[in-house]
Design a protein around this motif. Sequence first.
Motif, PDB file in Angstrom:
ATOM      1  N   PRO A   1      -5.602   1.977  -4.362  1.00 58.69           N
ATOM      2  CA  PRO A   1      -6.156   3.095  -3.989  1.00 58.69           C
ATOM      3  C   PRO A   1      -6.517   4.015  -4.724  1.00 58.69           C
ATOM      4  N   PHE A   2      -6.908   3.193  -6.357  1.00 61.41           N
ATOM      5  CA  PHE A   2      -7.256   4.347  -6.850  1.00 61.41           C
ATOM      6  C   PHE A   2      -9.125   4.449  -6.604  1.00 61.41           C
TER       7      PHE A   2
ATOM      8  N   ALA B   1       0.364  10.832 -14.207  1.00 61.32           N
ATOM      9  CA  ALA B   1      -0.945  11.510 -14.064  1.00 61.32           C
ATOM     10  C   ALA B   1      -1.319  11.622 -12.913  1.00 61.32           C
ATOM     11  N   ILE B   2      -1.010   9.915 -12.578  1.00 61.51           N
ATOM     12  CA  ILE B   2      -1.663   8.812 -11.351  1.00 61.51           C
ATOM     13  C   ILE B   2      -0.726   9.287 -10.145  1.00 61.51           C
TER      14      ILE B   2
ATOM     15  N   ASN C   1      -3.407  12.885  -7.335  1.00 60.51           N
ATOM     16  CA  ASN C   1      -4.899  13.632  -6.116  1.00 60.51           C
ATOM     17  C   ASN C   1      -5.201  14.964  -7.278  1.00 60.51           C
ATOM     18  N   GLN C   2      -5.124  16.009  -7.255  1.00 63.57           N
ATOM     19  CA  GLN C   2      -5.678  16.773  -8.051  1.00 63.57           C
ATOM     20  C   GLN C   2      -6.256  16.274  -9.318  1.00 63.57           C
ATOM     21  N   GLN C   3      -6.311  15.817  -9.920  1.00 67.90           N
ATOM     22  CA  GLN C   3      -7.631  14.902 -10.678  1.00 67.90           C
ATOM     23  C   GLN C   3      -8.053  13.843 -10.225  1.00 67.90           C
TER      24      GLN C   3
ATOM     25  N   THR D   1      -6.849   9.273  -7.281  1.00 66.83           N
ATOM     26  CA  THR D   1      -6.033   8.672  -5.673  1.00 66.83           C
ATOM     27  C   THR D   1      -7.513  10.027  -4.547  1.00 66.83           C
ATOM     28  N   ARG D   2      -6.915   8.865  -3.736  1.00 68.20           N
ATOM     29  CA  ARG D   2      -7.887   9.846  -2.242  1.00 68.20           C
ATOM     30  C   ARG D   2      -6.758  10.550  -1.968  1.00 68.20           C
ATOM     31  N   ARG D   3      -5.491   9.963  -2.305  1.00 67.83           N
ATOM     32  CA  ARG D   3      -4.368  11.025  -1.642  1.00 67.83           C
ATOM     33  C   ARG D   3      -3.101  11.222  -2.824  1.00 67.83           C
ATOM     34  N   ALA D   4      -1.859  11.919  -2.359  1.00 72.77           N
ATOM     35  CA  ALA D   4      -0.545  12.147  -2.999  1.00 72.77           C
ATOM     36  C   ALA D   4      -0.613  10.527  -3.150  1.00 72.77           C
TER      37      ALA D   4
END
Length: 136
Positions: free
Chosen positions: A30-31, A48-49, A55-57, A60-63
Amino acid sequence: MKAVESQPAQSITYPPRTVTRARRALACSPFTRVLFEAMKTDSVPLGAIASESGNQQNYTRRAIAELRVENDLMWLIQVGVLRREVDGQGITDSFRLTPLGRQLIDRQDEEAVNWGAPSWRDRLYNAGARWLRLPF
């Protein structure tokens, strides 16, 4: 006294099955590529992941929940793409690319290879290997 010439670093040659399995695991994870690019130069902590931070960084495509992120990262460790960072106190919660992972990310740059969305067959093989822990 003769000066020693520095030789270019030799890249490790991995068996084709190993490379295929690692590439498939990366594609099914999912990364995003942004995370793997960050892991080329620095270790990235689990916090951080996971969740909204990842998601903000754009890691990942979603939280994604922390437990799921850790399980997915541990699978990438098992296929040889990632390693856990170690400090003076022992293992940390940070992750970094292995030489295999670096080769896959660099190869994607050099050859303009795009993993894209994995096929249903890739997902099936990856899920089966992960569940059974087989070296497909």
